[in-house]
Motif scaffolding. Structure first.
Motif, PDB file in Angstrom:
ATOM      1  N   ARG A  37       0.834  -1.203   0.000  1.00  0.00           N
ATOM      2  CA  ARG A  37       0.000   0.000   0.000  1.00  0.00           C
ATOM      3  C   ARG A  37       0.861   1.242   0.000  1.00  0.00           C
ATOM      4  O   ARG A  37       0.628   2.190  -0.734  1.00  0.00           O
ATOM      5  N   THR A  39       3.857   1.697  -1.025  1.00  0.00           N
ATOM      6  CA  THR A  39       4.832   1.873  -2.115  1.00  0.00           C
ATOM      7  C   THR A  39       4.205   1.696  -3.493  1.00  0.00           C
ATOM      8  O   THR A  39       4.924   1.541  -4.482  1.00  0.00           O
ATOM      9  N   HIS A  40       2.865   1.705  -3.550  1.00  0.00           N
ATOM     10  CA  HIS A  40       2.168   1.528  -4.825  1.00  0.00           C
ATOM     11  C   HIS A  40       2.534   0.232  -5.511  1.00  0.00           C
ATOM     12  O   HIS A  40       2.770   0.220  -6.719  1.00  0.00           O
TER      13      HIS A  40
ATOM     14  N   THR B 178       7.280   8.541  -0.525  1.00  0.00           N
ATOM     15  CA  THR B 178       6.191   8.209  -1.432  1.00  0.00           C
ATOM     16  C   THR B 178       4.953   8.971  -0.994  1.00  0.00           C
ATOM     17  O   THR B 178       4.618   8.984   0.183  1.00  0.00           O
ATOM     18  N   GLN B 180       0.740   9.677  -1.546  1.00  0.00           N
ATOM     19  CA  GLN B 180      -0.469   8.995  -1.996  1.00  0.00           C
ATOM     20  C   GLN B 180      -1.391   9.992  -2.682  1.00  0.00           C
ATOM     21  O   GLN B 180      -1.730  11.009  -2.088  1.00  0.00           O
ATOM     22  N   PRO B 183      -5.732   7.764  -8.199  1.00  0.00           N
ATOM     23  CA  PRO B 183      -5.098   7.048  -9.313  1.00  0.00           C
ATOM     24  C   PRO B 183      -5.072   7.800 -10.631  1.00  0.00           C
ATOM     25  O   PRO B 183      -4.244   7.511 -11.491  1.00  0.00           O
TER      26      PRO B 183
END
Lengths: 204, 204
Positions: A37, A39-40, B178, B180, B183
């Motif tokens: 989740r 780290t994609h 990272t 979030q 998408p």
DNA sequence: TAGATTGTTAATCGATTAACAATC
DNA sequence: TAGATTGTTAATCGATTAACAATC
């Protein structure tokens, strides 16, 4: 060493490592799902990648953060201190010299070089900038393992030749031009314009 | 659009493009072999990649440099001017703001933001640094297509949320953590420490 | 025509994903 | 034992390379 770790995995391990380093002491253990989740990625991918690391997952529980962190660091050959020479004391070079992540990972920028006499003598993060003509003699006594090129594009090739002569093991090149070196030296080219252009395609 | 270009090809096309841009007017034409040599690839790979570009090779001769340059630029969606917001006016931000490759590729850094009041008002490459609290209202009138995060790691997530709210299409994140995002927004993370750590493995 | 080089199809290779067995 | 999650094997997918046909 055992069988080599697949390239794609080597690219992802540092990303997992960074996530693990961000886990506070309240997170003693993480699952592959957590890593994925953050780290994609996907959990299966994470587990497959970690299978290349001498590692420590406990079925039904997950991975002990601290242990996994150490295992990945070891697999990547971190934990040794590496001598780094930085060439170019402009804005990018200054940013690199001050980046706190480097000493934390064992990369010690030992010297900063520049060609511009106005920059020579400047103090960057506690180091006096030296004239680039000194690089070769400096490297004789204490060789550099990594050379970082942070010069304008026009100077990059000359600097690469110099680093080859100084017998560095690897080069990280931020100059935005491809440099040619003998095959035994690993080169990574990081180019800002290239990153933008890749992004551009996915914006279409 | 026609069928999408494979990811691996999209990563290489900007590298070919850069080589073509370096070719002077004395080099009207190049072969796949020339491109391969200059970019550490293979000639077959180059030809295969170029087959995804509406392109122009002449058998027995090679590619007309200028025509190929334009074809790749078009395939990557370059040639349009993109509005870019840069967040973070430290050393890295300063380096990015002054990078000559960006305007040359159509990326126009329209504004630079920072949180630190001591930096707000500073002039960077002709632009006055604004306080980050102004970003959202600025984006209403003239939306940014790309947001670039050049802040310390601690601020990155907050900035990413802000950029999402400002409806950017893509984010380029240099902060080394990272972030979030939904998408539909493309993110590229470029992390200096990660690059070093990858290099470390191949140094072993 | 001969030489050079592109472009494409088929084969190989490596990486990802799916399915499931192992075990805490 | 039941639930959770790792670890592995096999299947799929995508990318690279080899072979060769096309054509300037």
């Amino acid at each position: 060493m055992t069988s080599p770790i697949p390239k794609a995995t080597v690219r992802r391990l540092p990303i997992y490592l960074r996530f693990l380093e961000e886990c506070g002491p309240n997170t003693p253990t993480v699952g592959s799902e957590d890593i994925a989740r953050a780290t994609h990625g996907s959990a299966v991918q994470v587990r497959k990648d970690l299978s290349h690391v001498r590692c420590s997952g406990v079925r039904g529980v997950g991975y002990e953060v601290d242990e996994l962190r150490q295992a990945i660091a070891k697999a990547l050959g971190l934990g040794v201190t590496r001598r780094v020479a930085l060439i170019g004391a402009g804005n990018l070079g200054t940013a690199l010299a001050g980046y706190p992540g480097f000493p934390a990972s064992g990369f010690r920028i030992c010297s900063v070089y520049d060609k511009n006499p106005r920059r020579v003598g400047m103090v960057l993060n506690g180091m006096a900038v030296r004239h680039v003509s000194r690089l070769l003699q400096d490297a004789v006594g204490e060789p550099y393992e990594i050379g970082v090129i942070a010069t304008p594009a026009a100077a990059a090739r000359e600097v690469a030749d110099l680093l080859v002569e100084a017998r560095v093991g690897a080069i990280l090149n931020f100059a935005g031009v491809t440099v040619q070196v003998p095959p035994e030296i690993t080169v990574r080219n990081v180019d800002l314009a290239t990153e933008f252009r890749i992004l551009s395609y996915y914006l279409t």
